[in-house]
Design a protein around this motif. Structure first.
Motif, short mmCIF file in Angstrom:
data_model
loop_
_atom_site.label_atom_id
_atom_site.label_comp_id
_atom_site.label_asym_id
_atom_site.label_seq_id
_atom_site.Cartn_x
_atom_site.Cartn_y
_atom_site.Cartn_z
N UNK A 37 23.46 97.96 36.24
CA UNK A 37 22.98 99.51 35.60
C UNK A 37 23.38 99.46 34.08
N UNK A 38 24.10 98.40 33.75
CA UNK A 38 24.58 98.49 32.21
C UNK A 38 23.80 97.57 31.21
N UNK A 39 23.18 98.36 30.31
CA UNK A 39 22.56 97.30 29.45
C UNK A 39 23.36 96.19 28.66
N UNK A 40 22.79 94.95 28.61
CA UNK A 40 23.55 93.78 28.07
C UNK A 40 23.23 93.98 26.48
N UNK A 41 24.28 93.75 25.85
CA UNK A 41 23.92 93.94 24.31
C UNK A 41 24.44 94.84 23.62
N UNK A 42 24.83 95.89 24.20
CA UNK A 42 25.10 97.07 23.71
C UNK A 42 26.83 97.22 23.85
N UNK A 43 27.35 98.12 24.51
CA UNK A 43 28.98 97.98 24.64
C UNK A 43 29.18 97.17 25.58
N UNK A 44 28.14 96.69 26.33
CA UNK A 44 28.82 95.50 27.16
C UNK A 44 27.79 94.27 26.78
N UNK A 45 28.59 93.38 25.88
CA UNK A 45 28.10 92.23 25.30
C UNK A 45 27.80 91.30 26.32
N UNK A 46 28.79 90.93 27.18
CA UNK A 46 28.62 89.79 27.98
C UNK A 46 28.74 90.45 29.28
N UNK A 47 27.88 89.74 30.81
CA UNK A 47 28.36 90.62 31.82
C UNK A 47 29.61 89.95 32.27
N UNK A 48 30.54 90.76 33.20
CA UNK A 48 31.64 90.27 33.79
C UNK A 48 31.36 89.39 35.13
N UNK A 49 32.58 88.73 35.43
CA UNK A 49 32.58 88.04 36.81
C UNK A 49 31.15 86.73 36.87
N UNK A 50 31.08 86.50 35.63
CA UNK A 50 29.77 85.53 35.98
C UNK A 50 30.38 84.10 35.51
N UNK A 92 32.91 77.02 36.44
CA UNK A 92 31.88 78.11 36.72
C UNK A 92 32.60 78.84 37.99
N UNK A 93 33.29 78.26 38.63
CA UNK A 93 33.74 78.79 39.98
C UNK A 93 35.20 78.99 40.28
N UNK A 94 35.95 78.52 39.18
CA UNK A 94 37.52 78.36 39.48
C UNK A 94 38.17 80.01 39.52
N UNK A 95 37.49 80.86 38.57
CA UNK A 95 38.02 82.14 38.72
C UNK A 95 37.34 83.02 39.90
N UNK A 96 36.76 82.64 40.94
CA UNK A 96 36.03 83.28 41.90
C UNK A 96 34.99 84.11 41.44
N UNK A 97 34.24 83.59 40.41
CA UNK A 97 33.29 84.51 39.87
C UNK A 97 32.05 84.74 40.96
N UNK A 98 31.68 86.00 40.74
CA UNK A 98 30.89 86.64 41.97
C UNK A 98 29.18 86.18 41.73
N UNK A 99 29.01 86.02 40.40
CA UNK A 99 27.69 85.70 40.11
C UNK A 99 27.53 84.39 39.63
#
Length: 212
Positions: free
Chosen positions: A64-77, A144-151
């Motif tokens: 639901x958060x637009x990428x590139x505004x306050x949310x530059x990069x998505x989390x947990x990727x 890509x997986x070591x921090x238990x990324x969810x996406x």
């Protein structure tokens, strides 16, 4: 539940269109295959989702958060796009340790277990500059997986792997499916797509068409 959404996204480079008016919704916990010939825009699609590229027009949202505004990069990727860069004169473990220190969320034991899971020896003294292509691919998977990324955004995750390693990584990704992780995958091998993916999109005529 919609996890990733592209709404009327257009992207061109020097006036040459790659995507025009793309509308795609990715559900949380599902695995998606992205197909298309070389140069069709698979990596560009992934970079738009991850915030590495901005659309010329349209909106990319994650949760639901637009990428590139306050949310530059998505989390947990966890991301593999093209060929990651590493510190060539350090070992695989040392490289992953440097990356882990950025967020400081995991300990050395977690790094070691992840390396073993993808088929690398965490105690090996071999520098990354002497790694084979297959070993570099396993190192990319480990980061890509070591921090238990969810996406997981995985552009050709099986590239340069031998048959045994392919089987191992497939089983690992299937286990992530049962854990409810969201995965987007490209592969030149149709078998990978058939085994892993709940849904498949094909890039055609500057847009994504769902074929499964």
């Amino acid at each position: 539940m919609v996890h990733i959404e592209l709404q009327d996204v257009c992207k061109s480079f020097k006036g040459v269109p790659v995507f025009q008016h793309v509308n795609v919704m990715i559900e949380k916990g599902k695995t998606y295959g992205i197909m298309g010939p070389n140069g069709s825009g698979k990596s560009v699609f992934f970079k738009l989702i991850c915030g590495f590229l901005k659309p010329d027009t349209g909106i990319v949202r994650v949760d639901g958060k637009e990428i590139g505004l306050n949310n530059r990069f998505p989390d947990h990727f966890g991301i593999i796009i093209e060929r990651p860069g590493y510190i060539s004169n350090k070992t695989g473990f040392q490289n992953l340790k440097e990356l882990a220190l950025i967020k400081n969320q995991i300990d050395d034991q977690k790094i070691r277990k992840t390396m073993e899971r993808v088929g690398l020896d965490p105690d090996a003294k071999q520098k990354v500059k002497h790694y084979s292509l297959g070993m570099k691919q396993k190192l990319a998977l480990a980061q890509a997986i070591m921090e238990d990324q969810q996406t997981l955004i995985l552009d050709e995750p099986f590239n340069a792997l031998d048959r045994t390693s392919v089987d191992n990584i497939r089983q690992m990704l299937l286990s992530f499916k049962t854990e409810g992780k969201t995965m987007l995958i490209t592969s030149h091998n149709q078998e990978d797509i058939d085994i892993l993916c709940d849904h498949v999109f094909e890039i055609n005529q500057y847009t994504l068409q769902q074929i499964k």
